[in-house]
Design a protein around this motif. Sequence first.
Motif, PDB file in Angstrom:
ATOM      1  N   PRO A 193      11.361  40.425  16.642  1.00  0.00           N
ATOM      2  CA  PRO A 193      12.024  40.108  17.910  1.00  0.00           C
ATOM      3  C   PRO A 193      11.039  39.784  19.039  1.00  0.00           C
ATOM      4  O   PRO A 193      11.353  39.000  19.917  1.00  0.00           O
ATOM      5  N   MET A 194       9.872  40.389  18.990  1.00  0.00           N
ATOM      6  CA  MET A 194       8.840  40.007  19.967  1.00  0.00           C
ATOM      7  C   MET A 194       7.488  40.086  19.253  1.00  0.00           C
ATOM      8  O   MET A 194       7.297  40.901  18.364  1.00  0.00           O
ATOM      9  N   GLU A 195       6.576  39.194  19.651  1.00  0.00           N
ATOM     10  CA  GLU A 195       5.239  39.251  19.061  1.00  0.00           C
ATOM     11  C   GLU A 195       4.661  40.633  19.298  1.00  0.00           C
ATOM     12  O   GLU A 195       4.719  41.152  20.409  1.00  0.00           O
ATOM     13  N   PRO A 196       4.070  41.240  18.285  1.00  0.00           N
ATOM     14  CA  PRO A 196       3.515  42.580  18.499  1.00  0.00           C
ATOM     15  C   PRO A 196       2.260  42.541  19.376  1.00  0.00           C
ATOM     16  O   PRO A 196       1.373  41.729  19.149  1.00  0.00           O
ATOM     17  N   ASP A 197       2.241  43.388  20.400  1.00  0.00           N
ATOM     18  CA  ASP A 197       1.037  43.491  21.232  1.00  0.00           C
ATOM     19  C   ASP A 197       0.015  44.422  20.598  1.00  0.00           C
ATOM     20  O   ASP A 197      -1.177  44.339  20.886  1.00  0.00           O
ATOM     21  N   THR A 198       0.499  45.343  19.787  1.00  0.00           N
ATOM     22  CA  THR A 198      -0.415  46.333  19.191  1.00  0.00           C
ATOM     23  C   THR A 198      -0.098  46.440  17.703  1.00  0.00           C
ATOM     24  O   THR A 198       0.123  45.427  17.061  1.00  0.00           O
ATOM     25  N   ASN A 199      -0.099  47.647  17.183  1.00  0.00           N
ATOM     26  CA  ASN A 199       0.120  47.839  15.750  1.00  0.00           C
ATOM     27  C   ASN A 199       1.486  48.436  15.455  1.00  0.00           C
ATOM     28  O   ASN A 199       1.643  49.204  14.514  1.00  0.00           O
ATOM     29  N   LEU A 200       2.455  48.111  16.289  1.00  0.00           N
ATOM     30  CA  LEU A 200       3.833  48.543  16.084  1.00  0.00           C
ATOM     31  C   LEU A 200       4.648  47.260  16.005  1.00  0.00           C
ATOM     32  O   LEU A 200       4.529  46.389  16.870  1.00  0.00           O
ATOM     33  N   ILE A 201       5.436  47.127  14.969  1.00  0.00           N
ATOM     34  CA  ILE A 201       6.120  45.855  14.765  1.00  0.00           C
ATOM     35  C   ILE A 201       7.563  46.085  14.339  1.00  0.00           C
ATOM     36  O   ILE A 201       7.843  46.939  13.510  1.00  0.00           O
ATOM     37  N   CYS A 202       8.463  45.328  14.959  1.00  0.00           N
ATOM     38  CA  CYS A 202       9.891  45.472  14.664  1.00  0.00           C
ATOM     39  C   CYS A 202      10.385  44.285  13.850  1.00  0.00           C
ATOM     40  O   CYS A 202       9.741  43.233  13.793  1.00  0.00           O
ATOM     41  N   LEU A 203      11.530  44.479  13.252  1.00  0.00           N
ATOM     42  CA  LEU A 203      12.067  43.465  12.357  1.00  0.00           C
ATOM     43  C   LEU A 203      13.583  43.455  12.456  1.00  0.00           C
ATOM     44  O   LEU A 203      14.221  44.488  12.271  1.00  0.00           O
ATOM     45  N   ALA A 204      14.139  42.270  12.776  1.00  0.00           N
ATOM     46  CA  ALA A 204      15.589  42.122  12.807  1.00  0.00           C
ATOM     47  C   ALA A 204      16.001  41.304  11.584  1.00  0.00           C
ATOM     48  O   ALA A 204      15.334  40.332  11.228  1.00  0.00           O
ATOM     49  N   ILE A 205      17.079  41.702  10.959  1.00  0.00           N
ATOM     50  CA  ILE A 205      17.508  41.056   9.710  1.00  0.00           C
ATOM     51  C   ILE A 205      18.971  40.636   9.830  1.00  0.00           C
ATOM     52  O   ILE A 205      19.833  41.474  10.112  1.00  0.00           O
TER      53      ILE A 205
END
Lengths: 655, 655
Positions: free
Chosen positions: A524-536
């Motif tokens: 949903p948004m480019e990761p700024d750090t090492n936490l990443i989300c995912l919409a399916i």
Amino acid sequence: MDIRLFSPYFLGSYGENNHEFEDIFLEFFRDHVYWRRSFHPEDLPPISILEKQSSHYLETMAKTKQELHKLSAALKQSVPFSNPRYIGHMASDVLLPGMLGQFITALYNPNNVTEEAAPVTVKMELEVGNNLAAMFGYNLDPNNGSVAWGHLTSGGTVANYQSLWMFRSVKYYPLAVKRCGELADIDFIDGKGRSLHYMSTWDLMNLSIDEVIQVRVNCLNQLKAMGDDKYDELIQLLREQRIEHQGHIDFFEQHKELKQPVVLVPATAHYSWVKAMKILGIGSKNLWHVPTDEKMRLDPEALRLLLLKAKSENRTVLAVIGVLGTTEFGTVDPISDIVTLREEMIRDESLNYYIHIDAAWGGYLSSVFRNEENNLRSHDEVKAGFEHFPSAKVYDAFAALKDTDSITVDPHKLGYMPYGSGAFIARNKNMCGFVVQEAAYVFDKKNRFVEPEPKLNQLGQYIMEGSKPGAAAAASYVAQNVLPLNAEQFGKLPASTIRTTEVFYHKISELSDKLKGKATLITPMEPDTNLICLAINPAGNTSTRVLNDFTRKVFEHIKIEKTTPLFNKEFIGSYTSIFRKNIDDSVAQSLCSKLGLDSGSFVTDIEKAEYQDNALFVLRHTLMNPWLSDDKNGETYLDMYLTYLEETILRLIEQ
Amino acid sequence: MDIRLFSPYFLGSYGENNHEFEDIFLEFFRDHVYWRRSFHPEDLPPISILEKQSSHYLETMAKTKQELHKLSAALKQSVPFSNPRYIGHMASDVLLPGMLGQFITALYNPNNVTEEAAPVTVKMELEVGNNLAAMFGYNLDPNNGSVAWGHLTSGGTVANYQSLWMFRSVKYYPLAVKRCGELADIDFIDGKGRSLHYMSTWDLMNLSIDEVIQVRVNCLNQLKAMGDDKYDELIQLLREQRIEHQGHIDFFEQHKELKQPVVLVPATAHYSWVKAMKILGIGSKNLWHVPTDEKMRLDPEALRLLLLKAKSENRTVLAVIGVLGTTEFGTVDPISDIVTLREEMIRDESLNYYIHIDAAWGGYLSSVFRNEENNLRSHDEVKAGFEHFPSAKVYDAFAALKDTDSITVDPHKLGYMPYGSGAFIARNKNMCGFVVQEAAYVFDKKNRFVEPEPKLNQLGQYIMEGSKPGAAAAASYVAQNVLPLNAEQFGKLPASTIRTTEVFYHKISELSDKLKGKATLITPMEPDTNLICLAINPAGNTSTRVLNDFTRKVFEHIKIEKTTPLFNKEFIGSYTSIFRKNIDDSVAQSLCSKLGLDSGSFVTDIEKAEYQDNALFVLRHTLMNPWLSDDKNGETYLDMYLTYLEETILRLIEQ
């Protein structure tokens, strides 16, 4: 980056360094035991060998072991944070030097409330604070202006409280001095030689922290010059004018022109900020949430408007909080804009605010931005190690930390330390003088004069907590000595996890291509750090509610739940929600369009329950385990996870 | 009491149980390592054996060991708390089951913020809370009325903050409901069926905690009955009326009839109470100090007068704090009088206050008052084990704990646990509902209804802190299972130290007789617990200043200081000051007369600096080490200390 570098840093997900841990721990445990014996070695051991053969002794030891067996059995239901298959919350294996430092020190059980109860570890705690301060770019050289100070807390939540507690204490101080001057007919002056008496409430409420410190220094000097008796009387009078003494009600009653202060946080801020406002009695409605942009970062233009609104309402801005690595998305607020905006606001609006950075999560990433001489690395230097990281905005945010007033950072998150270990770091240690609280027994008439410089070895006087474990300080101290907080040493660890995140980011896009016609996957948004989300989103679906239900079903597979034994899980992840109310129309529109959703189904207020929802349910991955990119099994853990995700999605679609 | 009983409980001042510690720790460490391997045993170890032979690996391990050598060397300057020659602050050896429980659990590093991050240790923490609650006499049986709840904090200071934070949240709730009702035109009722609308502000501000909980239950039920949409709207409206939302300023602006609340503490209260008032924004001037009697216990008559004063000023009494074991003198406030007085005040003055007990120090002594069925032992039963303890007042104080609203107790003090471990215990767990703070990601529309019963496994929602170590919970859990909190088991440990204090008390009087003509030694107040003070006056001296200077010189010998290596000390003690301003004229007079001082030299305001002083400097001894009465060296440590004290005094007199 070669992850083999990290082999000696952890006990290991397989416990690979078990012998090293055992050897080292036993050596220092024995060292500790013999230390116990070297204090008055002439004393006979109080526990006799004979007694150890008694039935009571044997039974109690048996009971102890039995209870520990039960504990150990129960602990096997614990979450295996140390395993690369754990990519849920902000937890991982902890650094071996820190773990051992903590264990060894716990044997001595020092209490860091004061140096008297911890002659060694209070110094270490202040040193840890200094190292963190240096990593953020705060000054430590007394010849170079105001000096930073930091200490540990039980966690980031308390450090966040501390920032507002200290800020309030400083912010309202000039009004107390002014009033004291009026009552005692003394002309107190600020650092620029202006008489406080003639300064407006607005001006007094909009001095910088350093300016207020100067007000205090001047005031104390003026009082000292009046002799002992007068000093005692007036310092008491001054104390009585402070908001700490009066409480909010009477202080505001005395200063009728004052309006309620506001604190500004991004919409993504941690819930501890709401708690802070409630606990401090300021009120959660005075916590203004600044809208975020499409990258879930605080929007500086929105901040500007809110600042102008505060000004127009004649309200003090107690603090602007920037988040360096949000809990939910890992995003980094534009700290440099918050800093620049302050300069502009001081110049154009005579509005000054204190800046606190909640870097509980992302703080340790600063190590990637420091070279071995602790200088800030250039953007190009930092960028060289990555594909995308850090964007110009993110680089500027880290570079601007030095210009903020205080920072929360959690050693027990990206510092890879055991729980509970948070930290509060202040740019100017003389902030401590405003909150000093002396215990009865340390009071001494001979030292009657209140000094602007705090006696930092009496840690308990300047912090929210009292008795506290020296072992936590030793853990960070040892870890920082083995792995100093710069890009060449400690920084390689978080850097490697950012690299993993970049790889993940690309692979999600590849997977989405592969699943075309079956499901859409987006970050949903480019990761700024090492936490990443995912919409399916299953192909063809346009309803937010249906997407959420689907993603929840995917999440069931990587969720910790009471019904399924943890060890049957292939991977363990987490989730979060992107609330419609927290994002702009354009951001919502863009998310819907990428996912193929009808934007009418992603709403603030639900009308059609089966179709709409007020939040987007997304998978959330914290990638802090360095072995995620280990490929000894033929493919990396990251690839294994993506394969598992693909299979799960396909299976669910076919159902 | 046979102190041999305690042989299996501690590592020992000589490290006597070193083999047991090593064996047990190693067993469970290995168990932990193999647990790591049993999560997906098919995965290859990320750290390869080959890598462990690399120069980088070997160098890093060498550096780790080197840093730990430096740590261990530095730690040898630690204070030997575990030794019976340490009788200073509230520290001793820690219980072996607790220590091992902590170490073993720390390997798993659970985070007790939520059960999701600590499936095992959150339950343990709640169980520890229950055990402590039961020891205090709080109810745990749901069939028997409101049920208690407790949890750990980083220390007693945070637990103290929590009491006021929760009390405020409950206290002002009925006014918010009333106002919500007025705005929405709903007739909310209290537990007795009275319409809140027609109740006066004073009456609404003087409901008990249980009554306010009933107001909340009624209100939530009324709202639920109105259907989903109305519910959502009104629950929001209600939230907006609360003091947490409004902040003090606007809440008081809306309720103009409200005056500032007051909190009453004894003059002997810990300084964290002043901090609490400042942090919470209530203001330290609204902390009223209740004078103490000659035994340094809160004077109930003085409390009554202050309560009437509050009433006459139309001020809410937010809380009365009783101290069970003051930090400086170990004295116990008359809790039963505080409870009785509340009944009287409700009846005669319609004045109701919440009662919090700061039992950070003395809380665990409650175990001496409980039998194995967890029933309160009779005064005679308790007394049988001692010469003086417990006096009727002290017995009544412990017996009355069940009628208070909440309690602070520190496992890391008289619970013999490692730092940092405090606890907050509430009589009625539904107090939690007033402070609940949900993290964004736990929000779920399906569970829209706010329930009065808290979901306690989501610990982070109800406490001040966030992430917190599960290891601290496991430590107390294991210790309590091995040594349940009753007189027959854990209680024997604090009981033995009270016995030691009784012996000390008599020996001081003997020593004073022996030194007649040379010095006068007195215990300024009879010890209520196992903390005992000592005032020393050289014969013939009538000046408080001279006494203080002399006692300071004695203290130099048992003081921790940077100039003398700790290990050269024979004994390590502490000191405190009895401030003239905190005691009655008659008490001051009596102290002076016992010591042979001119009462004109013990003053509130010093005029003659060489002669007078505003405080009495006294030695302070915390007797919590059970081996103090061990006589394997031919005499007990207590006797050795008294001999040392005698020699020191004589040497100083002859100088």
